[in-house]
Design a protein around this motif. Structure first.
Motif, PDB file in Angstrom:
ATOM      1  N   ALA A 164      11.815  39.562 -15.618  1.00  0.00           N
ATOM      2  CA  ALA A 164      12.688  38.400 -15.769  1.00  0.00           C
ATOM      3  C   ALA A 164      14.019  38.687 -15.099  1.00  0.00           C
TER       4      ALA A 164
ATOM      5  N   TYR B  74      10.845  34.119 -14.490  1.00  0.00           N
ATOM      6  CA  TYR B  74       9.997  35.000 -15.274  1.00  0.00           C
ATOM      7  C   TYR B  74       8.675  35.268 -14.553  1.00  0.00           C
TER       8      TYR B  74
ATOM      9  N   ASN C 162       4.768  35.337 -14.527  1.00  0.00           N
ATOM     10  CA  ASN C 162       3.833  34.431 -15.205  1.00  0.00           C
ATOM     11  C   ASN C 162       3.274  35.047 -16.484  1.00  0.00           C
TER      12      ASN C 162
ATOM     13  N   LYS D  23       5.878  34.449 -19.423  1.00  0.00           N
ATOM     14  CA  LYS D  23       6.461  33.134 -19.668  1.00  0.00           C
ATOM     15  C   LYS D  23       6.079  32.632 -21.056  1.00  0.00           C
TER      16      LYS D  23
END
Length: 120
Positions: A49, A59, A61, A64
């Protein structure tokens, strides 16, 4: 001289939470962006991030909706709130700072890393 100090790593069970902190209390540089990366054994370091000076975030994936990055009230401080942790989140987490001096020279610094271990 910039020195990034990380804290908050540790051992947690799957589904638990941890909060990582990163601070550079001595820097007089301006932040372009600060972020967190991680490196698991045998894998390349990857972005987790990042947050820029405008407060925009990005972020991976895989995190997230579970991880949240934020800036602290203190200068050059960033946090990573990690929720619903999974065993695959196990890694050494590194703080990164993209800074600029008063003359506009850009610098990039890394923290020493903090271990996060998630048990199943």
């Amino acid at each position: 001289q910039v020195q990034l100090v990380e804290s908050g790593g540790g051992l947690v069970q799957a589904g638990g939470s941890l909060r990582l902190s990163c601070a550079d209390s001595r820097s007089i540089f301006s932040i372009n962006a600060m972020g967190w990366y991680r490196q698991a054994p045998g894998k390349q370091r990857e972005l987790v991030a990042v947050i820029n000076s405008g407060g925009n975030t990005n972020y991976a994936n895989s995190v997230k909706g579970r991880f949240f990055i934020s800036r602290g009230a203190a200068k050059n401080t960033v946090y990573l709130q990690m929720n619903s942790l999974k065993p695959e989140d196990t890694a050494v987490y590194y703080c990164n700072a993209d800074l600029s001096s008063g003359t506009g020279t850009r610098y990039n610094y890394w923290g020493q890393g903090t271990q996060v271990t998630v048990s199943s």
